[in-house]
Design an enzyme around this catalytic site. Sequence first.
Site, PDB file in Angstrom:
ATOM      1  N   ASP A  79       0.814  -1.218   0.000  1.00  0.00           N
ATOM      2  CA  ASP A  79       0.000   0.000   0.000  1.00  0.00           C
ATOM      3  C   ASP A  79       0.846   1.266   0.000  1.00  0.00           C
ATOM      4  O   ASP A  79       2.063   1.223   0.205  1.00  0.00           O
ATOM      5  CB  ASP A  79      -0.968  -0.005   1.208  1.00  0.00           C
ATOM      6  CG  ASP A  79      -0.279  -0.392   2.516  1.00  0.00           C
ATOM      7  OD1 ASP A  79       0.961  -0.288   2.598  1.00  0.00           O
ATOM      8  OD2 ASP A  79      -0.977  -0.798   3.454  1.00  0.00           O
ATOM      9  N   ASN A 148      -7.182  -2.066  14.119  1.00  0.00           N
ATOM     10  CA  ASN A 148      -8.606  -2.354  13.888  1.00  0.00           C
ATOM     11  C   ASN A 148      -8.789  -3.617  13.045  1.00  0.00           C
ATOM     12  O   ASN A 148      -9.872  -3.871  12.531  1.00  0.00           O
ATOM     13  CB  ASN A 148      -9.294  -1.165  13.195  1.00  0.00           C
ATOM     14  CG  ASN A 148      -8.718  -0.896  11.808  1.00  0.00           C
ATOM     15  OD1 ASN A 148      -7.729  -1.499  11.415  1.00  0.00           O
ATOM     16  ND2 ASN A 148      -9.337   0.003  11.078  1.00  0.00           N
ATOM     17  N   HIS A 150      -7.099  -4.330  10.214  1.00  0.00           N
ATOM     18  CA  HIS A 150      -6.846  -4.223   8.770  1.00  0.00           C
ATOM     19  C   HIS A 150      -5.559  -4.949   8.383  1.00  0.00           C
ATOM     20  O   HIS A 150      -4.651  -5.127   9.192  1.00  0.00           O
ATOM     21  CB  HIS A 150      -6.844  -2.758   8.283  1.00  0.00           C
ATOM     22  CG  HIS A 150      -5.673  -1.925   8.671  1.00  0.00           C
ATOM     23  ND1 HIS A 150      -5.785  -0.600   9.027  1.00  0.00           N
ATOM     24  CD2 HIS A 150      -4.352  -2.184   8.746  1.00  0.00           C
ATOM     25  CE1 HIS A 150      -4.594  -0.106   9.285  1.00  0.00           C
ATOM     26  NE2 HIS A 150      -3.718  -1.040   9.127  1.00  0.00           N
ATOM     27  N   GLU A 155      -9.611  -1.755   5.194  1.00  0.00           N
ATOM     28  CA  GLU A 155     -10.288  -1.372   6.431  1.00  0.00           C
ATOM     29  C   GLU A 155     -11.600  -2.139   6.585  1.00  0.00           C
ATOM     30  O   GLU A 155     -12.248  -2.494   5.592  1.00  0.00           O
ATOM     31  CB  GLU A 155     -10.617   0.124   6.362  1.00  0.00           C
ATOM     32  CG  GLU A 155      -9.406   1.023   6.208  1.00  0.00           C
ATOM     33  CD  GLU A 155      -8.728   1.332   7.522  1.00  0.00           C
ATOM     34  OE1 GLU A 155      -8.476   0.412   8.313  1.00  0.00           O
ATOM     35  OE2 GLU A 155      -8.445   2.516   7.751  1.00  0.00           O
TER      36      GLU A 155
HETATM   37  C1  GLP Z   1      -0.479   0.262   8.575  1.00  0.00           C
HETATM   38  C2  GLP Z   1      -0.164  -0.337   7.191  1.00  0.00           C
HETATM   39  C3  GLP Z   1      -0.155  -1.807   7.264  1.00  0.00           C
HETATM   40  C4  GLP Z   1       0.632  -2.173   8.513  1.00  0.00           C
HETATM   41  C5  GLP Z   1      -0.233  -1.924   9.703  1.00  0.00           C
HETATM   42  C6  GLP Z   1       0.461  -2.093  11.044  1.00  0.00           C
HETATM   43  O1  GLP Z   1      -1.530   1.150   8.544  1.00  0.00           O
HETATM   44  N1  GLP Z   1      -1.021   0.061   6.134  1.00  0.00           N
HETATM   45  O2  GLP Z   1       0.394  -2.342   6.093  1.00  0.00           O
HETATM   46  O3  GLP Z   1       0.987  -3.519   8.472  1.00  0.00           O
HETATM   47  O4  GLP Z   1      -0.881  -0.684   9.570  1.00  0.00           O
HETATM   48  O5  GLP Z   1       1.305  -1.015  11.306  1.00  0.00           O
HETATM   49  P1  GLP Z   1       2.371  -1.042  12.454  1.00  0.00           P
HETATM   50  O6  GLP Z   1       3.310  -2.150  12.144  1.00  0.00           O
HETATM   51  O7  GLP Z   1       3.031   0.313  12.425  1.00  0.00           O
HETATM   52  O8  GLP Z   1       1.655  -1.293  13.737  1.00  0.00           O
END
Ligand code: GLP
Length: 257
Positions: A79, A148, A150, A155
């Site tokens: 993404d 959440n 995702h 989402e």
């Molecule tokens: C983000 C990204 C995801 C990521 C997730 C966890 O929003 N879009 O690809 O894996 O949320 O993020 P983090 O590792 O900073 O907790």
Amino acid sequence: MSGFPHQLEQRSTAEALCDALAERLEDQLRARRCGDRPLGLATGRTMEPLYAALVRRLHGWRTDELAALKACWSSFNLDEYRGLAASDPRSYRRFMAEQLGGPLQIPDAALRLPDGSAADGDGAAAAYGAALARCGGIGVQLLGLGSNGHVGFNEPPCEADLPCRVVSLSSATRQQNAGMFGGDPAAVPSSAITLGLREILAAEEIHLVVTGAAKAAILRRLLAATQPDPQLPASWLLRHSRVWLWADAAALAPPLA
Ligand code: GLP
């Protein structure tokens, strides 16, 4: 349908966990041949110690072996935020350049991400999905877990057949990711381009990495799921037979009484 996950890898700390997963990825990278399906890469804080461990391991390779790997490198990230220039320090392209591309000197063109700066977001998403399809789809997919539920930026609520597309980011996600934006959720872009569950579930193999106490509650929800629930996008992984969950002690800890 039985619950999640099919394979659980537990380690006491995030560092130990990331090193174990990096070792597994290193073995897979050794076996890679030009033209193999691309790697599916993720961003986020969870991935930082993983990429650091992987870079350490790859720097131990013989020069010719590493050169051969880089010559055939092909990866697609999950993404990218919309509305940030590729050079913006908060963009995922910059994240990948800092964590992996720079240390390993992988050419930018081989480390692919959606074009978040394109004026035509839908067109950029379609082009990215089509480019991935031309490469045969993802081989090994790395995933983090949003607070959440995702995966990528899929989402809740989210269906399993949704492809690469432009998505609106929820307030929970903008809150979660505010750290990179001066702590202000309103400064986090309101939309992004993400691979969908369609592309993610088509990967040959998936590694979901969950570390830290902040993920314990959502991980408990995921582990309790016995069938996919659109309100918990990661639960669609129940449909895939080759999913590994990598979790550290803090993420697996029971709630305090
Ligand atoms: C983000 C990204 C995801 C990521 C997730 C966890 O929003 N879009 O690809 O894996 O949320 O993020 P983090 O590792 O900073 O907790």
